[in-house]
Design a protein around this motif. Sequence first.
Motif, mmCIF file in Angstrom:
data_model
loop_
_atom_site.group_PDB
_atom_site.id
_atom_site.type_symbol
_atom_site.label_atom_id
_atom_site.label_comp_id
_atom_site.label_asym_id
_atom_site.label_seq_id
_atom_site.Cartn_x
_atom_site.Cartn_y
_atom_site.Cartn_z
ATOM 1 N N ALA A 88 1.815 12.723 0.892
ATOM 2 C CA ALA A 88 1.733 14.183 0.828
ATOM 3 C C ALA A 88 1.976 14.811 2.199
ATOM 4 C CB ALA A 88 0.366 14.603 0.285
ATOM 5 N N ARG A 89 1.554 14.132 3.266
ATOM 6 C CA ARG A 89 1.838 14.647 4.605
ATOM 7 C C ARG A 89 3.324 14.494 4.942
ATOM 8 N NH1 ARG A 89 -3.399 12.398 5.537
ATOM 9 N NH2 ARG A 89 -2.532 10.370 6.116
ATOM 10 N N ASP A 90 3.883 13.344 4.564
ATOM 11 C CA ASP A 90 5.282 13.078 4.895
ATOM 12 C C ASP A 90 6.237 14.078 4.245
ATOM 13 O OD1 ASP A 90 4.402 10.923 6.350
ATOM 14 O OD2 ASP A 90 4.949 9.414 4.847
ATOM 15 N N VAL A 91 5.943 14.465 2.997
ATOM 16 C CA VAL A 91 6.874 15.373 2.308
ATOM 17 C C VAL A 91 6.779 16.800 2.835
ATOM 18 C CG1 VAL A 91 6.888 13.975 0.205
ATOM 19 C CG2 VAL A 91 5.281 15.888 0.397
ATOM 20 N N LEU A 92 5.818 17.053 3.743
ATOM 21 C CA LEU A 92 5.691 18.375 4.361
ATOM 22 C C LEU A 92 5.965 18.322 5.859
ATOM 23 C CD1 LEU A 92 2.521 19.766 2.511
ATOM 24 C CD2 LEU A 92 4.929 20.107 1.950
ATOM 25 N N ASP A 93 6.675 17.281 6.310
ATOM 26 C CA ASP A 93 7.069 17.187 7.708
ATOM 27 C C ASP A 93 8.079 18.282 8.060
ATOM 28 O OD1 ASP A 93 5.493 15.115 8.551
ATOM 29 O OD2 ASP A 93 7.015 13.555 8.282
ATOM 30 N N PRO A 94 8.217 18.596 9.335
ATOM 31 C CA PRO A 94 9.219 19.600 9.745
ATOM 32 C C PRO A 94 10.613 19.260 9.252
ATOM 33 C CG PRO A 94 7.771 19.068 11.584
ATOM 34 C CD PRO A 94 7.440 18.100 10.488
ATOM 35 N N GLY A 95 11.293 20.270 8.751
ATOM 36 C CA GLY A 95 12.654 20.091 8.272
ATOM 37 C C GLY A 95 12.778 19.602 6.846
ATOM 38 N N THR A 96 11.653 19.360 6.176
ATOM 39 C CA THR A 96 11.723 18.853 4.806
ATOM 40 C C THR A 96 11.825 19.988 3.795
ATOM 41 O OG1 THR A 96 9.321 18.825 4.598
ATOM 42 C CG2 THR A 96 10.375 16.803 5.377
ATOM 43 N N LEU A 134 0.823 -1.201 0.000
ATOM 44 C CA LEU A 134 0.000 0.000 0.000
ATOM 45 C C LEU A 134 0.861 1.256 0.000
ATOM 46 C CD1 LEU A 134 -2.862 1.205 0.181
ATOM 47 C CD2 LEU A 134 -2.656 1.073 2.682
ATOM 48 N N ILE A 135 0.548 2.161 -0.935
ATOM 49 C CA ILE A 135 1.129 3.499 -0.942
ATOM 50 C C ILE A 135 -0.029 4.491 -0.875
ATOM 51 C CG2 ILE A 135 2.443 5.209 -2.252
ATOM 52 C CD1 ILE A 135 4.150 3.006 -3.348
ATOM 53 N N ASP A 136 -0.159 5.154 0.267
ATOM 54 C CA ASP A 136 -1.256 6.086 0.518
ATOM 55 C C ASP A 136 -0.813 7.476 0.083
ATOM 56 O OD1 ASP A 136 -3.052 7.909 1.669
ATOM 57 O OD2 ASP A 136 -3.499 6.582 3.345
ATOM 58 N N ALA A 137 -1.419 7.997 -0.974
ATOM 59 C CA ALA A 137 -0.999 9.287 -1.518
ATOM 60 C C ALA A 137 -1.166 10.404 -0.503
ATOM 61 C CB ALA A 137 -1.799 9.599 -2.787
#
Length: 402
Positions: free
Chosen positions: A35-43, A28-31
């Motif tokens: 999208a949340r992960d690529v906007l985590d702090p420090g990204t 499973l890849i949840d889009a």
Amino acid sequence: MLHLGLTGGIGAGKSTVAATLAECGGHLIDADQVARDVLDPGTEGLAAVVAEFGPDILTKDSRLDRPALARRVFGDEDALRRLNAVVHPLVRAETRARLADLPDDAVVVHDVPLIVENHLAAEYHLVLVVGADATTRTQRLQRDRGMTAEQIEARMAAQADDTQRAQVADEWIDNDGDPDAATDQVRQLWRERIAPYAANLAAGRRAPRPERPELTSPPQGPRSWAVQAEAILDRLRRAGGDLVLTADHIGSTSVPGLLAKDVLDLQLGVADLTAADRLAPALAAAGFPQVEGHWYDSPKAGLAEPGTRWDKRFHANADPGRAVNLHVRVAGGPGWRYALLCRDWLRNDAGARAAYQQVKEHLVATTGSTRDYAAAKEPWFDQVWPQIQAWAERTGWAPPQP
């Protein structure tokens, strides 16, 4: 690697289906999660969004304030476009990175809410749509998320409707009632279509076909043969890129109202057969392995010099749930022209359609295999070829420009 696109309207129960597919062996890849992960702090992503929209979209602990960002872009098409321009490339890059860690024979389930709205269906081997009626979805959203009727109505209005979803659905998963029924449907789908498709794709082989020919009426509703054909052609165009000069639905299923075997005949036009051979690996990866052998069409007088062979390449679908014959011909060549001419003649001549249907019904009753059935039709096409030529001259018919 088999790629499934999973989508459905808000409240349809997509997460339940995704979990079942994962239990069956899907990756499973949840889009939304990506999208949340690529906007985590420090990204890099969060820094780019802040640069675009300002620091007031951050919380006190320097995390993304999602409600604040949503207020900035809601109803503002330009702001939404700018946000997507930042986030979408990052999501695609992260998705590619996660795919690189999976085995080559994996079944990947892409949980993407807006496949229909963002015209993404061509990116997947199959699109699975989870469906439930508006009343059921509203009740779920009120119970599980505490949403108001007004909020639900606004969210539903911003999404595709069921007719639009049905047009892209290779499989419609009914999740309107007992969740166990939907789970059983998914497991059966995995056994009968998804797992065999993945195995065929990994082995580079076509799916088995029934030995005996059988005619069927054109399907009714949003998933007509024409709609199914165009969806597959979109996938083939995407797979083939610049090597694909033309892509057309041909054969009996392309003629409205004509009884036919439930097999879509599609034609790709290429610059030459060298290009066809270069295209073959991409078509195989897209689910259409090349069928071994020397494939050619039956020549017709007037379309090429006498003795000219109408060579082509032939591919067939690895998907056991949707039979497809894929003919790869030289664009502008005689076989390519003939396939389009016959299609258009049958579409425009009611008498020809009726005569052809009689021939088809007779041959289904008297031939023992699909191979014999196909071969037995050729004398009729030789017989009516002068009529086809006369129709083309009378109407000024010309094929589309490659």
